[in-house]
Design a protein around this motif. Structure first.
Motif, short mmCIF file in Angstrom:
data_model
loop_
_atom_site.label_atom_id
_atom_site.label_comp_id
_atom_site.label_asym_id
_atom_site.label_seq_id
_atom_site.Cartn_x
_atom_site.Cartn_y
_atom_site.Cartn_z
N PHE A 142 -6.32 1.92 -6.93
CA PHE A 142 -4.92 2.13 -6.53
C PHE A 142 -4.07 1.05 -6.41
CE2 PHE A 142 -1.23 3.30 -4.10
CZ PHE A 142 -0.85 4.43 -4.63
N LYS A 143 -4.61 -0.26 -5.55
CA LYS A 143 -4.11 -1.19 -5.59
C LYS A 143 -3.84 -2.25 -6.74
CE LYS A 143 -3.97 -5.40 -2.32
NZ LYS A 143 -4.35 -6.14 -1.31
N LYS A 144 -4.85 -2.02 -7.45
CA LYS A 144 -4.79 -2.77 -8.98
C LYS A 144 -3.83 -2.17 -9.65
CE LYS A 144 -7.59 -4.09 -12.67
NZ LYS A 144 -8.74 -3.96 -13.33
N SER A 145 -3.56 -0.64 -9.79
CA SER A 145 -2.42 -0.07 -10.46
C SER A 145 -1.22 -0.35 -9.95
CB SER A 145 -2.90 1.43 -10.66
OG SER A 145 -1.82 2.13 -11.07
N GLU A 146 -1.12 -0.14 -8.46
CA GLU A 146 0.32 -0.09 -7.97
C GLU A 146 0.82 -1.39 -7.32
OE1 GLU A 146 2.14 2.64 -8.56
OE2 GLU A 146 0.62 3.37 -9.68
N GLY A 147 -0.19 -2.25 -7.15
CA GLY A 147 0.20 -3.46 -6.39
C GLY A 147 0.09 -3.24 -4.76
N LEU A 148 -0.16 -1.84 -4.37
CA LEU A 148 -0.11 -1.55 -2.87
C LEU A 148 -1.25 -0.78 -2.64
CD1 LEU A 148 3.59 -0.39 -2.74
CD2 LEU A 148 2.55 -2.64 -2.05
N THR A 149 -1.75 -0.72 -1.34
CA THR A 149 -2.79 -0.01 -1.14
C THR A 149 -1.97 1.20 -0.87
OG1 THR A 149 -2.35 -0.55 1.58
CG2 THR A 149 -3.95 -1.78 0.05
N PRO A 150 -2.85 2.61 -0.54
CA PRO A 150 -2.46 3.95 -0.34
C PRO A 150 -1.46 3.92 0.82
CG PRO A 150 -4.53 4.17 -1.25
CD PRO A 150 -4.23 2.71 -1.08
N GLY A 151 -1.96 3.14 2.06
CA GLY A 151 -1.18 3.28 3.23
C GLY A 151 0.19 2.57 3.09
N GLU A 152 0.15 1.42 2.29
CA GLU A 152 1.36 0.73 2.12
C GLU A 152 2.30 1.39 1.14
OE1 GLU A 152 -0.61 -3.97 2.09
OE2 GLU A 152 -0.22 -2.71 0.37
N TYR A 153 1.79 2.11 0.34
CA TYR A 153 2.56 3.03 -0.64
C TYR A 153 3.21 3.90 0.18
CZ TYR A 153 4.03 5.75 -4.73
OH TYR A 153 4.83 6.54 -5.75
N ARG A 154 2.64 4.63 1.23
CA ARG A 154 2.84 5.89 2.07
C ARG A 154 4.27 5.32 2.81
NH1 ARG A 154 -0.64 9.78 5.18
NH2 ARG A 154 -0.25 11.28 3.41
N LYS A 155 4.11 3.93 3.61
CA LYS A 155 4.96 3.53 4.35
C LYS A 155 6.26 3.21 3.44
CE LYS A 155 1.88 1.21 7.65
NZ LYS A 155 1.40 0.16 8.02
N LEU A 156 6.00 2.71 2.37
CA LEU A 156 7.29 2.17 1.62
C LEU A 156 7.98 3.56 0.87
CD1 LEU A 156 8.76 -0.24 0.35
CD2 LEU A 156 7.30 -0.08 -1.61
N GLU A 215 -0.85 13.31 -8.36
CA GLU A 215 -1.03 14.33 -7.39
C GLU A 215 -1.13 13.47 -5.86
OE1 GLU A 215 -1.43 17.47 -4.87
OE2 GLU A 215 -0.57 17.08 -6.96
N ILE A 216 -2.15 12.22 -5.90
CA ILE A 216 -2.22 11.77 -4.81
C ILE A 216 -0.83 10.80 -4.25
CG2 ILE A 216 -3.23 9.25 -3.99
CD1 ILE A 216 -5.84 10.08 -5.45
N LYS A 217 -0.04 10.52 -5.20
CA LYS A 217 1.17 9.90 -4.88
C LYS A 217 2.24 11.02 -4.36
CE LYS A 217 1.45 6.24 -8.52
NZ LYS A 217 2.25 5.67 -9.67
N ARG A 218 1.97 12.05 -4.96
CA ARG A 218 2.88 13.07 -4.27
C ARG A 218 2.60 13.57 -3.05
NH1 ARG A 218 2.84 18.22 -3.14
NH2 ARG A 218 0.54 18.41 -3.62
N GLN A 219 1.29 13.72 -2.64
CA GLN A 219 0.59 13.89 -1.25
C GLN A 219 1.03 12.94 -0.38
OE1 GLN A 219 -3.15 15.87 -0.79
NE2 GLN A 219 -2.98 16.44 -2.87
N LEU A 220 0.89 11.69 -0.80
CA LEU A 220 1.33 10.37 0.12
C LEU A 220 2.65 10.30 0.60
CD1 LEU A 220 -0.76 7.57 -1.68
CD2 LEU A 220 -1.31 8.49 0.57
N THR A 221 3.59 10.78 -0.54
CA THR A 221 5.13 10.72 -0.19
C THR A 221 5.58 12.21 0.46
OG1 THR A 221 5.54 11.64 -2.33
CG2 THR A 221 5.52 8.91 -1.89
N GLU A 222 4.92 13.19 0.19
CA GLU A 222 5.36 14.52 0.68
C GLU A 222 4.69 15.16 1.81
OE1 GLU A 222 5.65 17.06 -2.74
OE2 GLU A 222 7.05 15.69 -3.70
N THR A 223 3.17 14.51 2.11
CA THR A 223 2.42 15.26 3.27
C THR A 223 2.22 14.17 4.15
OG1 THR A 223 0.40 15.06 2.25
CG2 THR A 223 1.77 17.00 1.45
N GLY A 224 1.51 14.76 5.26
CA GLY A 224 1.35 13.56 6.30
C GLY A 224 -0.53 13.88 6.37
N LEU A 225 -1.07 14.32 5.38
CA LEU A 225 -2.60 14.51 5.31
C LEU A 225 -3.25 12.99 5.49
CD1 LEU A 225 -3.06 17.28 2.71
CD2 LEU A 225 -3.08 17.61 5.13
#
Length: 766
Positions: A745-759, A714-724
């Protein structure tokens, strides 16, 4: 042959072969070197010893010859015909002296000629005549005036024997290299000198013999340092260096020295009587060359040893490689690899073992994880009659403390919460209480026995399986039951301060009859719940309080009812058979017997209605229209089977529905801060451990992992689909600590939530 060739394609076999060859070659090489060096040392020692012996022999021969010449000189000095007076008296005496000298010359084989000179005289006598000293020197020697004067002085002044250096003299009208041995003759003082001509070759032959066929130099030096005789054969050592070494050497024996980087051996002996030195100097390295003369034999021996060793190394390598080859082939067959041949077999086996160990570890981990579930499932199957004779070994694994001892008896207790405010056991206790009680009853020791607890999810109760070992005591079974009941009550009340109902079925002597005790305990628990009783309720005591039936055993009627409710076909059919047999054995009127049978039909009808199953009108009608006890038993048995099958099917459906409810609940509540395993268990009236096993059996994942995946998705969905804001997104799915989640999150994805949203955010894609 093909297999033999394949061996040489294997790096491991070649490694074995090389190792064995090296293990063999190293000692052979060392042995060969020792043999070679020993041969060289021995040969050198033999050569040096032989050289010393030959030098000593040359010395002895020379001393013997010189003694012979001394003896001749002494005879000449005492010979009356050779006195100065007789020689000088007249011509006849001179001729007689010449003849006498000729005779002395003929008597020895050492000299070539003998000369007699009287000091101060102008003439010198020999075996062939007399001549003046000047004529003698001029005709026989090629000397300059200075050397002539020196020679003349020597023959007039020497006090002891002296060797005049080698000169080329005229002998028999031919130039011949001669040594001139001067020997003084005297009484009190020297008055003459005897001169002996000795061919140089006779002396050089003596010293040359010391060299044998080796290269080097041999030399005889008199005490004045003058060279008497010398022989050189292929030696690069200068004569001056050799003379220097001989003059510096005073002790007899052998020694080594170096000159221009080359090793030499020098052997020297002395003549004490003459003061002469006999020496031989030879290059040491040539001794090694002589060893090569024996190399054919040595090489043949070494070649034989080497061949034998190589064959032995090959044989040992094949023996060592054979089990590895078989193991490799087996490994390849099992993992489905082609026979590569050149790959390192040990690496293959190591990788295979590592994979096997990893699989074993994973399997053990899974088994360890599933062990409680398997244990609970086995106990539940035992309670519901799902185990047979072939499953006794499984039961033995559940109780390792048994150690081969047989069971004396076993029975089942059912523990459920008792609360006067509610008649539904599912609502009487929270998840925490259930978990605490289950921990206390999961496994506990009894005097002479053991207790095993398992939560019954659908019954919302905890079943306790009591096992009493044989030889634990001769107490009456009822006493054992009461003691066990008090022990369980103590665990619940004394340790936890809770008051739960406790129902106890009758004991059984066979483990596989535990389902009957379970049915009895279920009946007793229902009785306790209806009357809102706490404490222990025994099945047989409950029967006494309810009163006995006039038609058939009341306990079998209760067991029939409750076995139908539990779907236990075996117990239901057994109870039905006992009830029919009880009626059949009574001597009553036909009307009364029919009433008894109608009572059985009513029991079945009432139970079916209570179970709220689909109508069994046709089956009930067939029961009512029975014509005999056998027909009644057959129709009733058929109905029992259908009812038990329907109950079992409904239980499975209810369990599937419970699983679906749990999954749906988690999907709805995963974003809630309050969602925990305990809260979910409390929501469905289960203990946390039972909820955990139920959830993993349903989804294949642990509760916390599953919830984390839902939240992460759900967090990934909101990071990619919303601007919250990221903080709000994290809080919206149930995480209170933002920084902790960011690290997760960084340990799991290799990125911070902010970096994930940018990418992966929509703006970056657009």
């Amino acid at each position: 042959m093909l297999m033999f060739i394949r061996h040489f394609r294997s790096r491991l076999f070649l490694t074995y072969l090389l190792s064995n060859v090296l293990v063999f070659l190293l000692p052979v090489a060392v042995l060969g070197k020792l043999m070679y060096e020993n041969a060289v040392v021995n040969l050198r020692s033999e050569i040096e010893s032989a050289t010393m012996s030959k030098l000593a022999e040359a010395r002895d021969v020379t001393e013997r010859n010189m003694r012979e010449l001394s003896r001749i000189a002494a005879k000449i000095s005492y010979d009356p015909s050779l006195t100065p007076y007789m020689v000088r008296n007249d011509r006849y005496s001179s001729l007689e002296a010449i003849e006498e000298l000729s005779r002395y010359q003929a008597l020895n084989g050492v000299t070539e000629d003998v000369f007699l000179y009287y000091r101060g005289d102008s003439d010198i006598y020999s075996g062939i005549g007399v001549s003046s000293v000047e004529t003698f020197l001029n005709s026989h020697y090629s000397l300059n005036d200075e050397d002539k004067a020196e020679f003349a002085n020597q023959i007039n002044t020497i006090e002891r024997p002296y060797i005049y250096p080698v000169q080329s003299v005229m002998f028999n009208y031919e130039p011949t290299r001669m040594l001139t041995y001067m020997f003084p003759i005297k009484e009190l003082t020297p008055y003459g000198t005897v001169l002996f001509w000795i061919r140089e070759s006779k002396m050089t032959d003596l010293v040359e013999n010391t060299l044998s066929d080796f290269q080097g130099r041999a030399i005889i030096v008199q005490d004045t340092g003058t060279v008497i005789a010398e022989s050189a054969r292929g030696s690069e050592l200068p004569e001056e260096k050799m003379l220097e070494l001989v003059r510096q050497t005073e002790q007899e024996g052998l020694r080594q020295f170096k000159w221009n980087g080359e090793k030499f051996s020098i052997a020297m002996v002395r003549s004490e009587s003459m003061g002469w030195k006999f020496a031989a100097i030879m290059p040491t390295d040539q001794f090694f060359g002589r060893v090569f003369e024996k190399r054919t034999f040595i090489l043949l021996v070494l070649l034989l040893v080497l061949t034998t060793g190589l064959l032995a190394a090959l044989f040992m390598s094949m023996n060592l490689y054979r089990p590895i080859r078989k193991l490799t082939r087996f490994t390849r067959e099992k993992i489905g690899l082609a026979d590569g041949g050149t790959r390192n077999e040990l690496e293959l086996i190591r990788h295979s073992l590592e994979a096997t160990v990893d699989k074993q570890a994973n399997l053990e981990e899974r088994l360890e994880t599933q062990r409680p579930w398997v244990r609970d499932l086995t106990l539940i199957r035992l309670l519901t009659g799902g185990l047979g004779e072939n499953d006794k070994e499984v039961l033995a694994r559940l109780v390792p403390e048994q150690e081969g001892r047989p069971f004396q008896l076993s029975f089942v207790m059912l523990v459920a919460p008792a609360d006067s405010s509610s008649g539904n056991p599912a609502e009487r206790s929270g998840a925490f209480d259930r978990e605490q009680i289950l921990k206390q009853l999961y496994k506990f020791d009894l005097p002479g026995g053991i207790g095993l607890g398992v939560e019954l999810i659908q019954e919302r109760a905890i079943a306790v399986f009591i096992l009493v070992f044989d030889g634990a005591g001769d107490d009456h079974p009822k006493a054992v039951q009461r003691r066990s009941g008090l022990h369980v009550q103590g665990l619940i009340q004394d340790n936890l301060g809770l008051s739960w109902a406790l129902a106890i079925g009758n004991p059984a002597t066979e483990l596989l009859q535990a389902n009957r005790s379970f049915i009895e305990a279920s009946a007793a628990l229902e009785y306790a719940v209806k009357l809102d009783r706490t404490g222990a309720v025994f099945f047989d005591e409950m029967l006494e309080q309810q009163g006995q039936s006039a038609w058939f055993p009341a306990e079998e009627q209760l067991k029939l009812v409750h076995s139908l409710k539990k779907g236990d076909e075996a117990v239901a059919l057994e109870s039905l058979r006992i009830m029919i047999a009880s009626i059949s054995g009574q001597q009553q009127s036909l009307l009364l017997l029919k009433c008894m049978c109608i009572d059985i039909v009513n029991t079945l009808f009432k139970t079916v209605r209570e179970l709220n199953l689909k109508p069994f009108d046709a089956e009930i009608k067939s029961l009512v229209e029975f014509t005999s006890l056998a027909a009644l038993e057959a129709e009733a048995a058929a109905l029992v089977r259908r009812v038990c099958a329907a109950v079992t099917s409904r239980k499975e459906a209810e369990f599937d529905h419970l699983r679906a409810q749990v999954t749906e609940y988690i999907h709805k509540q995963y974003s809630s801060y309050s969602l925990t395993l305990e809260s979910a268990a409390d929501r469905f009236g289960l203990s946390p451990s039972s909820m955990s096993r139920l959830f993993k059996d349903t989804t294949g994942s642990a509760f916390t992992d599953y919830v984390s995946k839902l939240r992460m998705k759900e967090i990934k969905r909101q990071l990619t689909e919303t601007g919250l804001p990221i903080k709000d997104i994290i809080a919206s799915v149930g995480y209170a600590d933002v920084s902790t989640f960011v690290r997760k999150f960084k340990k799991s994805e290799g990125l911070t939530p902010g970096e994930y949203r940018k990418l992966y955010g929509r703006s970056s894609i657009g």
